[in-house]
Design a protein around this motif. Structure first.
Motif, PDB file in Angstrom:
ATOM      1  N   VAL B   6     -12.702   5.706 -45.351  1.00 18.92           N
ATOM      2  CA  VAL B   6     -13.266   7.048 -45.165  1.00 18.92           C
ATOM      3  C   VAL B   6     -14.556   7.126 -45.964  1.00 18.92           C
ATOM      4  CG1 VAL B   6     -12.869   9.522 -45.385  1.00 18.92           C
ATOM      5  CG2 VAL B   6     -10.942   8.008 -44.885  1.00 18.92           C
ATOM      6  N   PHE B  35     -13.425   6.331 -40.717  1.00 17.01           N
ATOM      7  CA  PHE B  35     -13.592   7.764 -40.486  1.00 17.01           C
ATOM      8  C   PHE B  35     -14.679   8.290 -41.415  1.00 17.01           C
ATOM      9  CE2 PHE B  35      -9.352   6.722 -39.135  1.00 17.01           C
ATOM     10  CZ  PHE B  35      -9.200   7.442 -37.970  1.00 17.01           C
ATOM     11  N   ASN B  37     -15.972  11.434 -43.858  1.00 16.78           N
ATOM     12  CA  ASN B  37     -16.070  12.746 -44.478  1.00 16.78           C
ATOM     13  C   ASN B  37     -17.519  13.181 -44.235  1.00 16.78           C
ATOM     14  OD1 ASN B  37     -15.568  15.051 -45.934  1.00 16.78           O
ATOM     15  ND2 ASN B  37     -15.408  14.018 -47.924  1.00 16.78           N
ATOM     16  N   GLN B  55     -11.551  17.075 -52.301  1.00 12.91           N
ATOM     17  CA  GLN B  55     -11.050  17.930 -51.211  1.00 12.91           C
ATOM     18  C   GLN B  55     -10.345  17.131 -50.114  1.00 12.91           C
ATOM     19  OE1 GLN B  55     -13.602  21.227 -49.880  1.00 12.91           O
ATOM     20  NE2 GLN B  55     -14.987  20.659 -51.533  1.00 12.91           N
ATOM     21  N   ILE B  56     -10.550  15.813 -50.084  1.00 17.13           N
ATOM     22  CA  ILE B  56      -9.932  15.043 -48.998  1.00 17.13           C
ATOM     23  C   ILE B  56      -8.843  14.063 -49.442  1.00 17.13           C
ATOM     24  CG2 ILE B  56     -11.966  15.216 -47.491  1.00 17.13           C
ATOM     25  CD1 ILE B  56     -12.581  12.264 -48.202  1.00 17.13           C
ATOM     26  N   ASP B  58      -6.099  14.003 -50.931  1.00 14.85           N
ATOM     27  CA  ASP B  58      -4.676  14.287 -50.770  1.00 14.85           C
ATOM     28  C   ASP B  58      -4.276  14.396 -49.295  1.00 14.85           C
ATOM     29  OD1 ASP B  58      -2.392  14.462 -52.214  1.00 14.85           O
ATOM     30  OD2 ASP B  58      -2.435  16.654 -52.389  1.00 14.85           O
ATOM     31  N   PHE B  59      -5.230  14.361 -48.387  1.00 16.96           N
ATOM     32  CA  PHE B  59      -4.924  14.482 -46.963  1.00 16.96           C
ATOM     33  C   PHE B  59      -5.014  13.140 -46.241  1.00 16.96           C
ATOM     34  CE2 PHE B  59      -5.974  18.696 -48.379  1.00 16.96           C
ATOM     35  CZ  PHE B  59      -4.914  19.420 -47.860  1.00 16.96           C
ATOM     36  N   TRP B  60      -5.169  12.091 -47.008  1.00 12.37           N
ATOM     37  CA  TRP B  60      -5.177  10.735 -46.449  1.00 12.37           C
ATOM     38  C   TRP B  60      -4.068   9.919 -47.098  1.00 12.37           C
ATOM     39  CZ3 TRP B  60      -8.076   8.969 -42.407  1.00 12.37           C
ATOM     40  CH2 TRP B  60      -9.062   9.860 -41.933  1.00 12.37           C
ATOM     41  N   ALA B  61      -3.492   9.041 -46.323  1.00 15.32           N
ATOM     42  CA  ALA B  61      -2.334   8.273 -46.782  1.00 15.32           C
ATOM     43  C   ALA B  61      -2.672   7.437 -48.017  1.00 15.32           C
ATOM     44  CB  ALA B  61      -1.850   7.365 -45.649  1.00 15.32           C
ATOM     45  N   GLU B 247      -8.683  26.499 -49.159  1.00 17.83           N
ATOM     46  CA  GLU B 247      -7.947  25.387 -48.550  1.00 17.83           C
ATOM     47  C   GLU B 247      -7.421  24.413 -49.591  1.00 17.83           C
ATOM     48  OE1 GLU B 247     -11.219  26.142 -48.110  1.00 17.83           O
ATOM     49  OE2 GLU B 247     -12.302  24.406 -47.274  1.00 17.83           O
TER      50      GLU B 247
END
Lengths: 280, 280, 280
Positions: B6, B35, B37, B55-56, B58-61, B247
């Protein structure tokens, strides 16, 4: 593994246009990998399309299928083609100048006109304004998927007839090394010549040296200053100009954390010449 | 399955730069998933790079390889590193403040300097201005592809020496809850503090309550008004300010279908403080 | 092969929001293919969200999972739904007008409310402002991955109750063919009606003909000129207006290498009417 498709356009991603190009390729073969180069090429600017392409071709594996759609005369009789590059990669594009740099600097082995009777999306045959989707993406998808061979794209035509923009080649006159402004970076304001860094090396210009940089537009002086040559931006103070080797190994001028292009109103193309001369 | 890569930068996608980063990774291993950001981090702003990352993550494995390139001192002696996060994900980045938030809020277990002798693209070794492509993307690609282990990135150095931006921690003084403005959203104009919503809950502030919101810049008042706390924007009239949970589960102020940031000229960072106090 | 996920929002990619939507889907199933339609839909504009969707649905394979998040009333009691289209594709979206065009022109077979008790990301349940990530992307990911069936999205509700924007249908009055301005392209300035090209064909209007084009905004004339009908832009001089068949096979007006929309201040929606009448 099938080759990747890499797309560039002047469409921006503000509208659904590019997404329909992805979808056409995915309908042909959902295993195709699709990537984007910039979609922010200035509108209708086939010179900058050509330059954007040369900046990426060497960083993608041989066999990659590039799709370049800056196509101001879409739907007219300009040729739609697929060029086969010297490393076996392909460029699917209108033949309108967009192949200038890859032809000159990378090598085009063959070029074929796209046969619209077999390599055009059938469902939109009444639409003439969007070859990006209906012809270029569709043909690229079939080629990358292996549904057609390169020979099945359409008939060959002579590589020498490919339309090219005028390029002012680098030249040396005594201690002066001249060329044209090849690339401008609208974001960081970098201004790159087409003078390879190895010419600097060959002429004994090294990091730490000072060069007189002269930029002219149609023979009118736009910039003339002594600038230091350094490995990177951060070797000079913030706001100071610096000459560095560009990401494409050409000589480039920048302002550290500034915007050289906008500060001096610089653009690219054969009307914009740049000269470097070692002064100390 | 191999971890995703990412990428975030301040390069924008106006130029071919990001595309060459994809290509370098794809040449290493065409099965790598890549991917993006945002690539619109404000130029040279390592604080906002750090904030964009937190911000990201924790939303990726776990195991994801993040590449963050906001690198105003590229090519100088600033460290290039790979941090291993507490969940096993990695961040490949210059060590220039971009790791501030993940270190403080997420946890960095180890950090290693990238060994340029083995983890740098060989073909561009004369280019010093584009470590995003030549070092960070290349090293990330090898790590994600499993060609190198984390240990093979390069030598460890102490996590405590990672460069960090100043953060003003949330604090409580009687009924006043204070913190700094951590995140600004340039698009919707949202202005988020670093005060977790659970502090509001712990102090009995609930949806429907009114709080006095005070924002200061270097101790000068910029905003001071009573604002209602609500679950979302649409609970107040269009054009009205509202305090909501962001968020990222921090307390945030916004204008319903308006632009709080531009309306009041707000920015983020340790010079921008915000206080909430329940008034009814 | 699992269906692709195709996302559109009004979030832009200036912030990390869209990236967290990708990540949520990838955490559910790292084999999911994710693509982007535009994220530059004008803020809060559910009409343009609806129009952006109709422009892509037919170019993606049946079964595709579209995620559309223009959601000005997120977190209120507006419905969150998944519509099943006539070709078996899905749209995951707030029910707020965003389904107008696919319902009218493509066909919706069924629509279900998303059951938040089972199809919402658990870890962010205290956040009410980002259903794009926490509800729509999460539900889309589970649906595309085959973890839930369409029936498990939530309860059915009547397709007739889906919220729709007003559409002025094309109509014919003698030699006048009228409709509304359906689509504007902010980049190239193209202005497209909702009049299918086959109506032109049926009324004997052909390439080379001239039509009087009248555009009104709330009954006030904004544009009235004779314009030639051509297959594409390049059939007229640069700077000249031209009527062409749009990429969606509707009648469209443009300026060759110009910007019709900005030149005349045109927008889209039911307040903007357009009439074509053959004059020669």
């Amino acid at each position: 593994m099938k080759p990747a498709i890499v797309m560039q356009t002047d469409f921006t991603v503000q509208t659904p246009a590019v997404c329909t190009m992805y979808g056409v390729c995915q309908m042909i073969d959902p295993t195709l990998r699709i990537f984007d180069n910039t979609h922010d090429i200035p509108n209708f600017d086939t010179y900058q399309a050509s330059d954007a392409l040369i900046q990426i071709v060497d960083f993608w594996a041989p066999g990659t299928v590039f799709v370049s759609v800056v196509d101001p005369t879409v739907g007219t009789d300009r040729k739609a083609c697929v060029a086969k590059l010297s490393n076996g990669s392909f460029v699917v594009t209108p033949d309108n100048g967009s192949l200038t740099h890859v032809k000159k600097y990378f090598g085009i082995d063959e070029v074929r006109t796209i046969d619209e009777t077999r390599n055009r999306l059938e469902s939109t045959k009444r639409v003439s304004i969007f070859h990006g989707r209906d012809l270029f993406a569709y043909c690229a998808g079939k080629l990358a998927a292996g549904i057609i061979t390169y020979e099945e794209v359409g008939p060959l035509y002579p590589v020498e007839t490919i339309i090219e923009h005028k390029i002012i080649e680098p030249s040396i006159d005594g201690s002066k090394i001249s060329g044209m402004i090849e690339t401008i970076d609208p974001h960081f304001g970098l201004v790159a010549s087409n003078i390879p860094s190895k010419i600097f090396t060959a002429h004994g210009i090294q990091d730490g040296d000072t060069v007189l940089v002269q930029i002219t537009h149609k023979n009118t002086s736009v910039y003339e200053q002594n600038v230091t040559v350094q490995p990177s931006f951060g070797y000079v103070a913030i706001g100071q100009a610096v000459v560095v080797v560009s990401e494409n190994s050409k000589m480039q001028i920048a302002i550290n954390q500034g915007h050289f292009k906008d500060t001096y109103g610089i653009d690219c193309g054969p009307d914009w010449l740049i000269t470097f001369e070692k002064t100390s």
